[in-house]
Design a protein around this motif. Structure first.
Motif, PDB file in Angstrom:
ATOM      1  N   GLU A 164       0.836  -1.211   0.000  1.00  0.00           N
ATOM      2  CA  GLU A 164       0.000   0.000   0.000  1.00  0.00           C
ATOM      3  C   GLU A 164       0.868   1.258   0.000  1.00  0.00           C
ATOM      4  O   GLU A 164       0.528   2.256  -0.651  1.00  0.00           O
ATOM      5  CB  GLU A 164      -0.923   0.008   1.218  1.00  0.00           C
ATOM      6  CG  GLU A 164      -2.017  -1.051   1.191  1.00  0.00           C
ATOM      7  CD  GLU A 164      -1.523  -2.442   1.514  1.00  0.00           C
ATOM      8  OE1 GLU A 164      -0.326  -2.559   1.877  1.00  0.00           O
ATOM      9  OE2 GLU A 164      -2.293  -3.396   1.402  1.00  0.00           O
ATOM     10  N   LEU A 165       1.984   1.221   0.728  1.00  0.00           N
ATOM     11  CA  LEU A 165       2.885   2.373   0.744  1.00  0.00           C
ATOM     12  C   LEU A 165       3.446   2.635  -0.648  1.00  0.00           C
ATOM     13  O   LEU A 165       3.463   3.786  -1.118  1.00  0.00           O
ATOM     14  CB  LEU A 165       4.023   2.135   1.732  1.00  0.00           C
ATOM     15  CG  LEU A 165       5.145   3.174   1.739  1.00  0.00           C
ATOM     16  CD1 LEU A 165       4.610   4.543   2.140  1.00  0.00           C
ATOM     17  CD2 LEU A 165       6.281   2.751   2.659  1.00  0.00           C
ATOM     18  N   LYS A 202       2.150   1.857  -3.428  1.00  0.00           N
ATOM     19  CA  LYS A 202       1.062   2.335  -4.283  1.00  0.00           C
ATOM     20  C   LYS A 202       0.809   3.826  -4.072  1.00  0.00           C
ATOM     21  O   LYS A 202       0.651   4.585  -5.040  1.00  0.00           O
ATOM     22  CB  LYS A 202      -0.208   1.540  -3.984  1.00  0.00           C
ATOM     23  CG  LYS A 202      -1.401   1.939  -4.839  1.00  0.00           C
ATOM     24  CD  LYS A 202      -2.629   1.115  -4.475  1.00  0.00           C
ATOM     25  CE  LYS A 202      -3.844   1.544  -5.296  1.00  0.00           C
ATOM     26  NZ  LYS A 202      -5.057   0.769  -4.916  1.00  0.00           N
ATOM     27  N   ASP A 203       0.791   4.264  -2.817  1.00  0.00           N
ATOM     28  CA  ASP A 203       0.572   5.693  -2.535  1.00  0.00           C
ATOM     29  C   ASP A 203       1.702   6.549  -3.111  1.00  0.00           C
ATOM     30  O   ASP A 203       1.451   7.620  -3.681  1.00  0.00           O
ATOM     31  CB  ASP A 203       0.474   5.908  -1.026  1.00  0.00           C
ATOM     32  CG  ASP A 203      -0.769   5.275  -0.431  1.00  0.00           C
ATOM     33  OD1 ASP A 203      -1.688   4.938  -1.207  1.00  0.00           O
ATOM     34  OD2 ASP A 203      -0.821   5.093   0.803  1.00  0.00           O
ATOM     35  N   LEU A 204       2.934   6.094  -2.949  1.00  0.00           N
ATOM     36  CA  LEU A 204       4.061   6.850  -3.489  1.00  0.00           C
ATOM     37  C   LEU A 204       4.020   6.880  -5.013  1.00  0.00           C
ATOM     38  O   LEU A 204       4.324   7.915  -5.630  1.00  0.00           O
ATOM     39  CB  LEU A 204       5.378   6.229  -3.007  1.00  0.00           C
ATOM     40  CG  LEU A 204       5.643   6.271  -1.491  1.00  0.00           C
ATOM     41  CD1 LEU A 204       6.883   5.460  -1.144  1.00  0.00           C
ATOM     42  CD2 LEU A 204       5.804   7.704  -1.009  1.00  0.00           C
ATOM     43  N   GLN A 209       4.727  16.240  -0.576  1.00  0.00           N
ATOM     44  CA  GLN A 209       3.685  15.222  -0.627  1.00  0.00           C
ATOM     45  C   GLN A 209       4.255  13.827  -0.363  1.00  0.00           C
ATOM     46  O   GLN A 209       3.650  13.021   0.341  1.00  0.00           O
ATOM     47  CB  GLN A 209       2.979  15.267  -1.981  1.00  0.00           C
ATOM     48  CG  GLN A 209       2.135  16.514  -2.167  1.00  0.00           C
ATOM     49  CD  GLN A 209       1.323  16.487  -3.453  1.00  0.00           C
ATOM     50  OE1 GLN A 209       0.995  15.434  -3.966  1.00  0.00           O
ATOM     51  NE2 GLN A 209       0.995  17.655  -3.975  1.00  0.00           N
ATOM     52  N   THR A 213      -3.025  18.032   5.166  1.00  0.00           N
ATOM     53  CA  THR A 213      -3.280  17.212   3.993  1.00  0.00           C
ATOM     54  C   THR A 213      -2.233  17.508   2.935  1.00  0.00           C
ATOM     55  O   THR A 213      -1.510  18.507   2.996  1.00  0.00           O
ATOM     56  CB  THR A 213      -4.678  17.513   3.436  1.00  0.00           C
ATOM     57  OG1 THR A 213      -4.712  18.886   2.991  1.00  0.00           O
ATOM     58  CG2 THR A 213      -5.747  17.296   4.502  1.00  0.00           C
ATOM     59  N   ARG A 241       2.294   7.439   7.663  1.00  0.00           N
ATOM     60  CA  ARG A 241       2.492   6.031   8.007  1.00  0.00           C
ATOM     61  C   ARG A 241       3.056   5.887   9.421  1.00  0.00           C
ATOM     62  O   ARG A 241       2.588   5.056  10.214  1.00  0.00           O
ATOM     63  CB  ARG A 241       3.454   5.380   7.013  1.00  0.00           C
ATOM     64  CG  ARG A 241       2.899   5.258   5.614  1.00  0.00           C
ATOM     65  CD  ARG A 241       1.964   4.080   5.496  1.00  0.00           C
ATOM     66  NE  ARG A 241       1.293   4.078   4.201  1.00  0.00           N
ATOM     67  CZ  ARG A 241       0.548   3.094   3.767  1.00  0.00           C
ATOM     68  NH1 ARG A 241       0.360   2.037   4.533  1.00  0.00           N
ATOM     69  NH2 ARG A 241      -0.039   3.167   2.590  1.00  0.00           N
ATOM     70  N   VAL A 271       3.324  11.409   3.038  1.00  0.00           N
ATOM     71  CA  VAL A 271       2.854  10.023   2.997  1.00  0.00           C
ATOM     72  C   VAL A 271       3.578   9.197   4.050  1.00  0.00           C
ATOM     73  O   VAL A 271       2.965   8.441   4.818  1.00  0.00           O
ATOM     74  CB  VAL A 271       3.062   9.426   1.584  1.00  0.00           C
ATOM     75  CG1 VAL A 271       2.866   7.910   1.618  1.00  0.00           C
ATOM     76  CG2 VAL A 271       2.098  10.047   0.595  1.00  0.00           C
ATOM     77  N   GLU A 279       1.414   6.781  -6.931  1.00  0.00           N
ATOM     78  CA  GLU A 279       0.362   7.695  -7.387  1.00  0.00           C
ATOM     79  C   GLU A 279       0.854   9.138  -7.391  1.00  0.00           C
ATOM     80  O   GLU A 279       0.546   9.907  -8.313  1.00  0.00           O
ATOM     81  CB  GLU A 279      -0.866   7.549  -6.489  1.00  0.00           C
ATOM     82  CG  GLU A 279      -1.615   6.229  -6.683  1.00  0.00           C
ATOM     83  CD  GLU A 279      -2.779   6.090  -5.733  1.00  0.00           C
ATOM     84  OE1 GLU A 279      -2.937   6.987  -4.859  1.00  0.00           O
ATOM     85  OE2 GLU A 279      -3.529   5.102  -5.837  1.00  0.00           O
ATOM     86  N   ILE A 280       1.607   9.515  -6.385  1.00  0.00           N
ATOM     87  CA  ILE A 280       2.130  10.890  -6.344  1.00  0.00           C
ATOM     88  C   ILE A 280       3.126  11.109  -7.472  1.00  0.00           C
ATOM     89  O   ILE A 280       3.099  12.140  -8.157  1.00  0.00           O
ATOM     90  CB  ILE A 280       2.774  11.167  -4.975  1.00  0.00           C
ATOM     91  CG1 ILE A 280       1.709  11.136  -3.872  1.00  0.00           C
ATOM     92  CG2 ILE A 280       3.500  12.509  -4.973  1.00  0.00           C
ATOM     93  CD1 ILE A 280       2.259  11.311  -2.485  1.00  0.00           C
TER      94      ILE A 280
END
Length: 1328
Positions: A472-473, A475-477, A568, A683, A576, A572, A479-480
């Motif tokens: 998941e980490l 994936k988030d990175l 950003q 955010t 975490r 993230v 996307e950015i």
């Protein structure tokens, strides 16, 4: 004042100080007439038709200084300045050419491609408070490869890199270096280079004409000392003679790439301009140095002497206040820098997008994991700046934690000895094109993460656990990165074309604005376009010399994009960590009353309840978190929290805690139904918006560079040459600065609200004893004395680490930690983590000073060398388990030698690497309690040690080595099963021996017994013991820790019966011995007539002191005791003597047995022991319940000669069934409930079983099945109500006491909430 018609950075030309003072009032007045918010000081330098008066317009928020004397602020305000030092490094013509011995180059190379030592030519100021100038360190980092020479035929591109220096207080200073090539004007240097070339050509000409044999002998390069002496003693006649001898070879090489001839070639040498700053202002420093070099290279003189710009950046440009941006001026234009606010993440300008592009998301996450677990990290690249980008990128992602160990992203060749450092490090090595990893001597690779940046490869250590929710980490990175146009897998990215509109369309947009056709966002874009156009002069002239609109737009968009992507990506990771450690404060232990007491007991104090914290985490995260909690960065983080009771918190921890508090408030609001739009931090959009606001609109503007009081003739411009700066105007700047008082006061007012980085360091110094920081500067000193001192500190550090680690392992294993701090018992997980740490410590110890190594493991390499030195006759050919051993004298059991253990590890079919084999060997030696003795034997070969290790190695320090082994010897006081539980699939040789009672030992000759050994990983199957023997050896898959043993016989022969004392099982590999007490008959017609018994094992492994000849071991816990034979015989004997057993004692035993089972199931699953011991062992549930049922028997004459509980149970069941058939139970409560039927069914099934386990075994089986199926608490009341009970028990018996039965039923009922899984050895042959 004049009008400048050219586009220079600062077109103001005031010829004297008086001109400046007369112009200042009008400039300040004019600034108020301009449009609010426009910083014309940033625009004027790019404008081509702007008056000099306009160039002094300032915004209302500017940090303007009305009067400037010839000197700047005093050194006391250095911590508030943007830059601390300006440095120039290069060729010192006075010292001439000196070969760089540490560059690792061969004299086979052409002199033009060799490296020579550089020098710090000048640095300003001379020194500052709290940050003294270190000339050697700065020179080494500015030019790590020394001086580079070029000719007009070579590329001479300038390049930029940065570095960092750790200070004694834990803070860092950042250096930014712009390196370019400058023509050599020194005749002596040119002559020396020509001489070196002539020597080079003579050497190669002679080697090419000689024979192959002579060529081999002359292939060695001339030594450095010989070349130095030649250069120092070479006079004119020698040079002419050498030139004559090399005339033919050198003439042929004229014009070649490797040749140099002053009459034909121009010689250039590298020179570096460096700026040292307290904060990582990467972009601003890079722009300033680039503009400074462009001014030097330009044919046109800069508006002001270079001293003015250097003076300005050193003494007149302050640090921007937190949460604000600052604009100052370079030679060619304005430069913007910004600083995060109190609630934002710390400043981090190194482009994380570039780091992710270089390595890819998966590799970066792997590298981040390695850094969090404090492995040794070595970065490898051709480019210095890439090393810094990746290193700084990783360390900024660690928030709120900080790297605690050696941090040198760039190490030059003289510092390669630090690769021997037996501590975690993060270092970077620059390599030349074509160099491979194999060319590096890496003494320690077992725990090394090797990062080949150029090839996008991260070679992580073996057994690296994954980061929590790693998928998941990633994936988030990803996307950015994709949002900003970067591929997650890494690789080169083509820059997108400029998004700026054509210049011709600007008037159309303005017309749309007048007509009201633009929305709010479009209006904002238009205002930016207008400002950009005005900045570059496009609204005045179409073809001016300034930057184009597209180029200015590109630069601004690229800076904004990089800053927003940085923040950003960091948010993230910060999110975490906030999710994982959001409740960490609940587990911090505040046990000290004051700081002094905490410091004095720091080593013996546990400041964090690790067990409880891990118990609250998901199982998938435990491997990573258990290792992370043992790191120095986490310990330092927790120590900071503990110390916050008496001192100020660290800035990073304060920020993290404030974010967690905000998150808790938001959770409370959400729980009450209120709309809480917040989280653990800002955010992603809010963070990016804040930094965008600062970069698009400067909050403050620093004073312009201005004329200084310089001597006439100074500051002359000579294109291509960086001038010798006038030192007096820059040195005097350290003494007085009256004109900057307003700036300093303004800055101080801000710093009172939020401390600067330097003031944070000063605050940390107040508690230097508590907060130990590693002084990185000591590693930069390459003098022999300092290198020896550094390695001596490494030796002491290893010894101290060994002492603390062994102490922690002992406390963890003995359970003292749980008693002292209330820690939940998850010993297995933490024990595995501590043993992994011990393996890592041994690898680092054996790698310190190692100069010859096979494979990646330093310890295994030493073992292989030791094995090779032994004669083959000393190495037994058979396996460790092939020796014939007896159990008559346990003290004489051999547990295998060092080499035997090695041979077993080498023959394991696990496919282990060298590192895996070393860890397996350590685990085996630790389990055998032979680790200290094996290592002592390994170190006895002093000749081998001196051959393998350098003089400073830990293993050659005799006193420390002996203390090290002594600490390891203390581990022999506890039992470990680290090898047994780690390797499940290996074959282990076992040896089983049946020990009969000595008086009846002859009876074993008539019995044909068999055994089946069971452990936590399986059973051995039935193994028949040969006739006329009492022992058997066999090999099977690893059974793990042994728990039960089934012992039986075939009942063949008239005298097929014997009285068994115990059964001993010996693990031939680990040396563990298990004793299975029996104390009962085996055979028909004796005892309970059992032909098969299930025995419960007890580990009785010998201690580690071979010389003492004593068996020692950790006393087993109460629940891990032997079979109940001895206790039951005592009970039966007391019954024969008609002695009453006290009812209170029976009740207490019953409660204790039930409580042990309850505590067993309340432990984490990975920490539960063997439930069979709690059920069937001594003091277990079966034994306690048997005592309860035997209490108050009237007489043994009711049945047969011997009294067994199973006799009563059988009679009771028969009585119930008979009474039911006769109708005697009509109206009774006994037949109205299913438990009564089930009791009869279970008893009949057990009796019908083909196994002849005897009456005791049948009762044991009934109890175990009743607990498993949650029926036992209902069966006992049924037996108490049976009519037979009144005739069998006396009036005072517990079975006839209703309150006692009710209490027993409640105790047993508590076990119904647990799921009990029985071993197959207990229920074999029973179909229930």
């Amino acid at each position: 004042m004049t009008v400048s018609s050219s586009c220079h950075p600062v077109p103001l030309r005031l010829h004297s100080q008086a001109d400046f003072e007369r112009a200042a009032p009008s400039l300040r007045t004019g600034s108020r007439r301009r449009q609010a918010g426009l910083l014309l000081t940033a625009i004027a330098p790019l404008c081509s038709t702007t008056t000099t008066a306009t160039c002094r317009f300032l915004s209302p928020r500017c940090l303007f200084v009305p009067r400037m004397s010839t000197s700047a602020s005093a050194t006391g305000s250095a911590s508030c300045r943007f830059a601390h030092y300006f440095v120039v490094c290069g060729l010192d013509a006075e010292t001439g050419l000196e070969p760089d011995d540490g560059a690792g180059q061969s004299f086979e190379q052409s002199p033009i491609h060799r490296s020579f030592k550089s020098r710090v030519l000048v640095h300003y100021p001379e020194s500052t408070d709290r940050n003294p100038f270190n000339k050697d360190a700065v020179n080494m980092l500015c030019m790590p490869r020394g001086l580079s020479f070029r000719t007009q035929a070579d590329r001479r591109d300038s390049h930029f890199h940065s570095f960092t220096i750790g200070l004694a207080d834990g803070s860092r200073s950042y250096g930014f270096v712009h390196t370019f090539y400058e023509e050599v004007t020194s005749a002596q240097v040119i002559t020396a280079m020509r001489t070196l070339h002539q020597m080079y050509h003579v050497e190669h000409h002679s080697s090419s004409t000689s024979s192959s044999s002579s060529a081999a002998s002359s292939a060695s390069s001339p030594s450095t000392s010989s070349m130095d002496s030649l250069l120092s003693s070479l006079d004119e006649s020698d040079g002419d003679s050498l030139a004559g001898s090399a005339a033919s070879s050198s003439a042929a090489c004229l014009g070649c790439a490797n040749s140099f001839e002053p009459s034909h070639d121009t010689l250039y040498v590298s020179k570096s301009l460096c700026l040292l700053t307290p904060l990582p202002f990467l972009q601003a420093s890079r722009q300033f140095l680039s503009q400074l070099h462009q001014a030097v290279a330009s044919q046109t003189a800069p508006p002001l002497p270079l001293e003015s710009y250097v003076h300005n950046i050193l003494f007149e440009v302050p640090l921007p206040p937190p949460g604000r941006s600052l604009r100052f001026h370079g030679v060619q234009g304005p430069i913007l820098c910004q600083r995060p606010g109190p609630g934002e993440l710390p400043l981090g300008e190194y482009p994380l997008g570039e780091a992710f592009s270089l390595l890819g998301v998966d590799n970066m996450v792997r590298l981040l994991t390695c850094s969090l677990l404090e492995t040794q990290i070595l970065l490898y690249s051709q480019d210095y700046q890439r090393l810094m980008t990746v290193a700084e990128g990783i360390t900024t992602l660690l928030f709120p934690f900080q790297w605690q160990h050696i941090y040198l992203p760039i190490i030059s060749a003289p510092l390669h000895h630090l690769l021997d450092a037996p501590v975690p490090f993060l270092m970077g090595i620059q390599h030349r094109e074509g160099a491979q990893r194999s060319s590096l001597h890496l003494p320690q690779e077992a725990n090394l993460c090797f990062v080949d940046i150029d090839n996008r490869c991260v070679d992580a250590p073996e057994g690296l656990p994954g980061f929590p929710d790693q998928t998941e980490l990633a994936k988030d990175l990803s996307e950015i990165l994709q949002r900003f146009g970067l591929p997650p897998q890494g690789g080169a990215v083509q820059k997108a074309s400029s998004a700026s509109p054509p210049l011709s369309s600007l008037e159309d947009l303005m017309e749309d604005r007048r007509n009201g056709n633009l929305a709010g966002d479009e209006l904002e874009v238009l205002e930016r376009l207008q400002a950009l156009a005005w900045r570059c002069g496009a609204d005045k002239t179409a073809g001016g010399g300034g930057k184009t609109l597209g180029r200015v737009w590109e630069e601004e968009e690229e800076t904004l994009s990089t800053a927003k992507m940085n923040i950003q990506l960091r948010e993230v990771l910060a999110g975490r960590f906030a999710a994982i450690f959001g409740r960490y404060e609940e587990f911090v232990i505040h046990g000290a009353f004051d700081l002094d007491s905490w410091l004095s007991n720091r080593e013996g104090t546990f400041s964090f309840d690790k067990g409880s914290f891990l118990s609250a985490q998901p199982t998938a995260h435990l491997r990573f978190l258990s290792r992370f909690l043992e790191t120095s960065m986490f310990s330092s983080f927790v120590d900071g929290k503990v110390m916050s009771r008496w001192a100020d918190r660290e800035p990073l921890q304060q920020l993290f805690d404030s974010r967690l508090e905000t998150e808790r408030l938001c959770d409370a609001d959400r729980a009450e139904g209120r709309d809480a739009r917040c989280g653990a931090g800002p955010t992603l959009f809010e963070s990016a918006q804040a930094i965008e606001r600062r970069l698009l609109k400067a909050d403050h503007t620093a004073i312009h560079p201005h004329l200084l009081d310089m001597r006439i003739g100074q500051g002359l411009h000579q294109p291509g040459y960086f001038p010798k700066l006038q030192a007096d105007v820059l040195v005097q700047a350290q003494t007085t600065n009256k004109r900057s008082s307003r700036v300093t006061a303004s800055r101080r007012s801000d710093t009172r609200r939020t401390p600067t980085a330097a003031e944070d360091g000063e605050q940390r110094q107040k508690h230097s004893l508590a907060r130990k920081h590693l002084n990185q500067l000591q590693f930069m000193d390459v003098s022999p004395q300092e290198v020896a001192r550094t390695h001596r500190e490494f030796v002491q550090g290893l010894l101290s680490e060994c002492r603390l680690k062994t102490k922690r392992m002992l406390m963890e294993r003995m359970g003292k930690e749980s008693v002292e701090v209330g820690e939940a018992n998850i010993t297995g997980l933490q024990e595995s983590t501590l043993i992994h740490g011990l393996c890592d410590l041994l690898e680092r110890t054996w790698g310190h000073g190692l100069q010859m190594k096979q494979g990646k493991s330093a310890l295994w390499s030493h073992l292989l060398h030791y094995q090779a030195t032994l004669p083959k006759t000393d190495i037994p050919a058979e396996s460790p388990g092939s020796e014939q051993r007896t159990f008559d004298d346990a003290t004489l059991l051999l547990r295998g030698s060092l080499v035997q253990d090695m041979r077993f590890i080498q023959t394991m079919s696990e496919g282990l690497s060298e590192v895996g084999q070393a860890r397996a060997w350590i685990s085996l030696a630790l389990e055998k309690k032979m680790l200290s003795q094996h290592l002592k034997e390994l170190l006895t070969n002093q000749e081998l040690l001196r051959h393998l290790y350098k003089p400073h190695a830990f293993l050659l320090c005799e006193e420390e080595r002996e203390q090290f082994l002594f600490h390891l010897l203390s581990l022999n006081t506890v039992d470990y099963l680290c090898f047994t539980r780690a390797f499940h699939s290996i074959d282990i040789p076992y040896r089983v021996a049946i020990i009969p009672m000595k008086k009846l030992s002859i009876a074993m000759a008539t019995v044909n017994p068999w055994v089946c050994v069971s452990g936590e990983m399986g059973d051995s199957g039935v193994r028949q013991i040969p006739k006329n023997t009492q022992d058997i050896s066999f090999q099977c898959k690893n059974l793990g820790r042994l728990s039960t043993l089934q012992l039986g016989q075939e009942n063949s022969g008239l005298l097929a019966k014997c009285l068994i004392d115990c059964v001993m099982v010996y693990n031939e590999i680990t040396g563990h011995t298990y004793k299975f007490p029996c104390g009962r008959w085996l055979g028909k017609g004796v005892g309970d007539g059992s032909l098969e018994r299930v025995l419960i094992g007890q580990l009785v492994s010998p201690g580690g002191d071979e010389d003492s000849g004593r068996w020692t071991g950790t006393p087993p816990p109460p629940q891990e005791l032997a079979s109940p034979s001895q206790g039951m015989r005592a009970v039966l004997g007391s019954l024969g003597n008609r002695t009453r057993v006290m009812s209170v004692e029976v009740h207490e035993d019953m409660r204790e047995a039930a409580n042990n089972l309850v505590k067993h199931f309340h432990k984490p699953e990975q920490e539960r022991g063997n439930v069979t011991v709690l059920l069937c062992g001594e003091g277990g549930l079966v034994a306690s319940l048997e005592k309860f049922l035997l209490h108050g028997f009237k007489s043994s004459r009711l049945f047969q000669r011997n009294v067994f509980v199973w006799d009563f149970v059988e009679k009771a069941v028969v009585s119930l069934e008979t009474a039911d058939q006769n109708g005697d139970l009509a109206g009774s409560m006994l037949r109205k409930e299913p438990p009564c039927d089930l009791l009869c069914h279970y008893v009949n099934c057990i009796n019908a079983s083909p196994r002849n386990i005897g009456k005791e075994g049948k009762f044991q089986l009934l109890v175990c099945l009743g607990v498993r199926d949650r029926l036992l608490s209902q069966w006992l009341p049924l037996l108490a109500e049976c009519p037979l009970t009144a005739r069998t028990y006396e009036d005072g018996a517990l079975m006839r006491d209703r309150s006692a039965m009710h209490s027993l039923s409640r105790i047993l009922h508590t076990l119904n909430e647990f799921t009990v899984t029985l071993e197959s050895s207990l229920v074999k042959g029973v179909a229930l």
